[in-house]
Write a protein that holds these residues in place. Structure first.
Motif, mmCIF file in Angstrom:
data_model
loop_
_atom_site.group_PDB
_atom_site.id
_atom_site.type_symbol
_atom_site.label_atom_id
_atom_site.label_comp_id
_atom_site.label_asym_id
_atom_site.label_seq_id
_atom_site.Cartn_x
_atom_site.Cartn_y
_atom_site.Cartn_z
ATOM 1 N N SER A 59 -9.715 16.799 -4.454
ATOM 2 C CA SER A 59 -11.091 16.453 -4.803
ATOM 3 C C SER A 59 -11.692 15.607 -3.685
ATOM 4 O O SER A 59 -11.175 14.532 -3.368
ATOM 5 C CB SER A 59 -11.131 15.675 -6.125
ATOM 6 O OG SER A 59 -10.646 16.463 -7.197
ATOM 7 N N HIS A 60 -12.761 16.097 -3.098
ATOM 8 C CA HIS A 60 -13.357 15.402 -1.958
ATOM 9 C C HIS A 60 -14.261 14.266 -2.419
ATOM 10 O O HIS A 60 -14.588 14.122 -3.600
ATOM 11 C CB HIS A 60 -14.117 16.385 -1.069
ATOM 12 C CG HIS A 60 -15.347 16.971 -1.693
ATOM 13 N ND1 HIS A 60 -16.505 16.268 -1.893
ATOM 14 C CD2 HIS A 60 -15.591 18.232 -2.157
ATOM 15 C CE1 HIS A 60 -17.424 17.038 -2.438
ATOM 16 N NE2 HIS A 60 -16.895 18.243 -2.624
ATOM 17 N N GLY A 61 -14.693 13.468 -1.450
ATOM 18 C CA GLY A 61 -15.501 12.296 -1.750
ATOM 19 C C GLY A 61 -16.963 12.604 -1.992
ATOM 20 O O GLY A 61 -17.390 13.765 -2.066
ATOM 21 N N TYR A 62 -17.745 11.538 -2.103
ATOM 22 C CA TYR A 62 -19.172 11.627 -2.424
ATOM 23 C C TYR A 62 -19.927 12.334 -1.307
ATOM 24 O O TYR A 62 -19.763 12.015 -0.121
ATOM 25 C CB TYR A 62 -19.722 10.216 -2.620
ATOM 26 C CG TYR A 62 -21.174 10.141 -3.018
ATOM 27 C CD1 TYR A 62 -21.546 10.166 -4.358
ATOM 28 C CD2 TYR A 62 -22.173 10.015 -2.058
ATOM 29 C CE1 TYR A 62 -22.887 10.072 -4.732
ATOM 30 C CE2 TYR A 62 -23.508 9.915 -2.422
ATOM 31 C CZ TYR A 62 -23.862 9.949 -3.758
ATOM 32 O OH TYR A 62 -25.183 9.854 -4.130
ATOM 33 N N THR A 63 -20.769 13.281 -1.678
ATOM 34 C CA THR A 63 -21.652 13.967 -0.737
ATOM 35 C C THR A 63 -23.089 13.669 -1.136
ATOM 36 O O THR A 63 -23.529 14.076 -2.209
ATOM 37 C CB THR A 63 -21.412 15.485 -0.754
ATOM 38 O OG1 THR A 63 -20.037 15.759 -0.445
ATOM 39 C CG2 THR A 63 -22.304 16.174 0.277
ATOM 40 N N PRO A 64 -23.840 12.954 -0.306
ATOM 41 C CA PRO A 64 -25.223 12.624 -0.666
ATOM 42 C C PRO A 64 -26.087 13.867 -0.781
ATOM 43 O O PRO A 64 -25.830 14.888 -0.118
ATOM 44 C CB PRO A 64 -25.689 11.743 0.499
ATOM 45 C CG PRO A 64 -24.442 11.256 1.156
ATOM 46 C CD PRO A 64 -23.435 12.342 0.968
ATOM 47 N N THR A 126 1.520 21.501 -10.214
ATOM 48 C CA THR A 126 0.180 21.225 -9.707
ATOM 49 C C THR A 126 -0.034 19.726 -9.666
ATOM 50 O O THR A 126 0.184 19.035 -10.673
ATOM 51 C CB THR A 126 -0.901 21.876 -10.589
ATOM 52 O OG1 THR A 126 -0.710 23.292 -10.599
ATOM 53 C CG2 THR A 126 -2.292 21.562 -10.063
ATOM 54 N N ILE A 127 -0.451 19.224 -8.523
ATOM 55 C CA ILE A 127 -0.741 17.804 -8.338
ATOM 56 C C ILE A 127 -2.203 17.668 -7.941
ATOM 57 O O ILE A 127 -2.673 18.336 -7.013
ATOM 58 C CB ILE A 127 0.166 17.186 -7.260
ATOM 59 C CG1 ILE A 127 1.620 17.180 -7.749
ATOM 60 C CG2 ILE A 127 -0.285 15.770 -6.908
ATOM 61 C CD1 ILE A 127 2.614 16.730 -6.699
ATOM 62 N N ALA A 128 -2.933 16.838 -8.663
ATOM 63 C CA ALA A 128 -4.313 16.518 -8.299
ATOM 64 C C ALA A 128 -4.297 15.333 -7.341
ATOM 65 O O ALA A 128 -3.575 14.362 -7.559
ATOM 66 C CB ALA A 128 -5.126 16.180 -9.545
ATOM 67 N N TRP A 129 -5.106 15.435 -6.293
ATOM 68 C CA TRP A 129 -5.237 14.307 -5.379
ATOM 69 C C TRP A 129 -6.656 14.276 -4.853
ATOM 70 O O TRP A 129 -7.369 15.281 -4.872
ATOM 71 C CB TRP A 129 -4.193 14.352 -4.261
ATOM 72 C CG TRP A 129 -4.289 15.502 -3.282
ATOM 73 C CD1 TRP A 129 -4.643 16.807 -3.533
ATOM 74 C CD2 TRP A 129 -4.021 15.447 -1.884
ATOM 75 N NE1 TRP A 129 -4.583 17.562 -2.387
ATOM 76 C CE2 TRP A 129 -4.207 16.756 -1.350
ATOM 77 C CE3 TRP A 129 -3.608 14.432 -1.018
ATOM 78 C CZ2 TRP A 129 -4.017 17.051 -0.007
ATOM 79 C CZ3 TRP A 129 -3.415 14.730 0.326
ATOM 80 C CH2 TRP A 129 -3.622 16.023 0.813
ATOM 81 N N GLY A 130 -7.114 13.104 -4.402
ATOM 82 C CA GLY A 130 -8.486 13.005 -3.937
ATOM 83 C C GLY A 130 -8.742 11.684 -3.264
ATOM 84 O O GLY A 130 -8.003 10.715 -3.452
ATOM 85 N N THR A 131 -9.812 11.651 -2.462
ATOM 86 C CA THR A 131 -10.185 10.447 -1.731
ATOM 87 C C THR A 131 -11.563 9.965 -2.167
ATOM 88 O O THR A 131 -12.457 10.753 -2.450
ATOM 89 C CB THR A 131 -10.223 10.716 -0.206
ATOM 90 O OG1 THR A 131 -10.915 11.948 0.033
ATOM 91 C CG2 THR A 131 -8.826 10.828 0.368
ATOM 92 N N SER A 132 -11.720 8.626 -2.236
ATOM 93 C CA SER A 132 -12.999 7.982 -2.477
ATOM 94 C C SER A 132 -13.560 8.403 -3.844
ATOM 95 O O SER A 132 -12.893 8.230 -4.869
ATOM 96 C CB SER A 132 -13.957 8.307 -1.335
ATOM 97 O OG SER A 132 -15.115 7.539 -1.407
#
Length: 461
Positions: A59-64, A126-132
């Protein structure tokens, strides 16, 4: 819509008709898939030859709003390459909208996982991972859809949740307006449209620029930074200040406060308010004296106030007496329901955070530990810390070390080799060109926690 590339011929029919084993395991070469979900979000999948059976759902971070929003399936190219060489399948989506998109991000990520399973067969793990902001999405997946996952890894995650985040974003700009621009009319919440948010941001930026030119202004900016727990070393391009170099610490904090004002405090807030249907922030009942007293940066603020010949007590009294902001109840309820946490984990979660993070201060980890403690989930939670400035400034080795540590917990039921020394050894083993900077660390308490495990958190709004 999709595009498949391989170095040898692997047909769509072969992928779809493969038996219980992952189709990629039979491919002579790596498989790369791009496509579009019914929501409009795009997805990206990389499955190496000899897939090891584990899928990493990134899961990627915030995109304005207004910024390109491509699908991503890893935090950076080096980490991606190393993981593919180790046999992991990497998948992730773009989310159907930008901004505070949690209501799209969670279903889009699950739909991406469904699409992967339909094409390649079920994963062994399955492993969920993400930044910010992706750490918020990852934690939402972990709490709400644990049956789909073996575990989760949040990196520099917004794990304090949405309500706490926006309250903590309000506190420093409240202090700046009250102490530096009391008659400015700058609107802090209830921003009606993006143009109004930009005007407020520009006005506050001008206030900051002028204040930074005087000793008293610098002291007050340091106070605002302390209320948000912005560290004095928060950018890896900055020289690390000496522990008693208050001027250098404040200069670094000033740069971070400018960034806070330019984006999250006004422009990003307005987008989130438009989703929530009103202002989800309040500071009624907040004791800023107590907040500063509990901040790691109290001593810096005291010394800068003394140097400027200002009375800190007088400024704190001014904050006490200033008109406060009330939230819209429905907006708080929406943000709480969609973006705050219960702390109830049923699968292991490992969180890592840099100690010098200004955007999502490291104290956010204390907020999630508080929720997990109330929910009785602490045996499933580990939080570890990297000694570096900046937001999400982990090395590839540090990220892979965390992943392997989580996998050991999933496999054995115990947190083996999760201490900083073991993590550093794993980081070096994963990538000898990477830094390995895990250290023993306990963050201070989060200044304004809010979680769904404690309904009393919202009573003063």
């Amino acid at each position: 819509m999709h595009r498949i590339r391989t170095r040898t011929l692997v047909t769509v029919a072969a992928l779809l008709l493969a038996a219980p084993f992952p189709a990629a395991a039979h491919a002579a070469e790596d498989v790369h898939v791009e496509g579009r979900l019914p929501s409009g979000a795009t997805y990206l999948m990389d499955v190496p030859a000899g897939w090891n059976g584990t899928v990493l759902l990134y899961s990627h971070g915030y995109t304005p709003p207004g910024v390109p929003n491509p699908a991503r399936n890893a935090p950076d190219d080096t980490t991606k390459s190393l993981l593919l060489k180790q046999g992991y399948a990497l998948i992730g989506s773009s989310y159907a909208t930008t901004g505070w998109a949690v209501t799209e991000a969670v279903p889009d990520q699950l739909a991406t996982l469904d699409t992967f399973t339909a094409r390649f067969g079920p994963a062994g793990r399955t492993i969920a991972w993400g930044t910010s902001y992706g750490g918020l999405v990852t934690t939402a997946l972990a709490e709400r859809h644990a049956s789909r996952l073996a575990g989760s890894l949040s990196m520099c995650g917004l794990v304090q949740g949405g309500v706490a985040n926006w309250n903590s974003t309000l506190d420093p700009v409240f202090a700046l307006k009250t102490l530096l621009a009391p008659g400015s009319g700058i609107r802090l919440t209830g921003l009606p449209d993006p143009a109004a948010a930009t005007r407020a941001s520009d006005a506050m930026t001008a206030v900051l620029s002028a204040a930074q030119q005087t000793a008293g202004g610098r002291a007050r900016i340091a106070l605002a930074a302390a209320l948000h727990n912005i560290p004095g070393w928060n950018d890896p391009s900055q020289p690390r200040p000496a522990p008693t170099d208050r001027d250098a610490q404040q200069s670094n904090q000033y740069q971070a406060v400018v960034g806070l004002v330019k984006f999250p405090a006004f422009v990003w807030r307005q987008e989130a308010e438009s989703r929530a249907g009103g202002s989800m922030s309040w500071n009624t009942g907040v004791d800023y004296r107590a907040m500063l007293r509990n901040s790691p940066y109290l001593k810096e603020v005291e010394e800068l106030y003394a140097k400027a010949g200002l009375s800190l007590k007088s400024d704190l009294r001014t904050l006490d007496r200033a008109p406060r902001t009330r939230a819209d109840t429905n907006a708080v309820d929406w943000m709480s329901r969609t973006s705050s946490f219960t702390g109830r984990l049923t699968k292991p979660q490992l969180n890592i955070h840099t100690t010098g993070d200004a955007l999502i201060p490291v104290q956010s980890e204390s907020a999630y530990r508080r929720a997990a403690t109330t929910a009785g989930s602490t045996p499933l939670l580990r939080q570890r810390y990297v000694d570096n400035a900046g937001h999400c400034t982990f090395s590839p080795g540090e990220q892979i070390a965390a992943l392997h540590t989580l996998e050991d917990r999933i496999r054995t039921g115990q947190w083996l080799g999760s201490d900083p020394a073991a993590l550093n050894s794993r980081a070096t083993e994963a990538d000898r060109t990477s830094r390995a900077r895990y250290l023993p660390y306990v963050p201070a308490a989060y200044p304004r926690p809010y979680d769904r495990a404690r309904p009393s958190d919202g009573h003063r709004r």
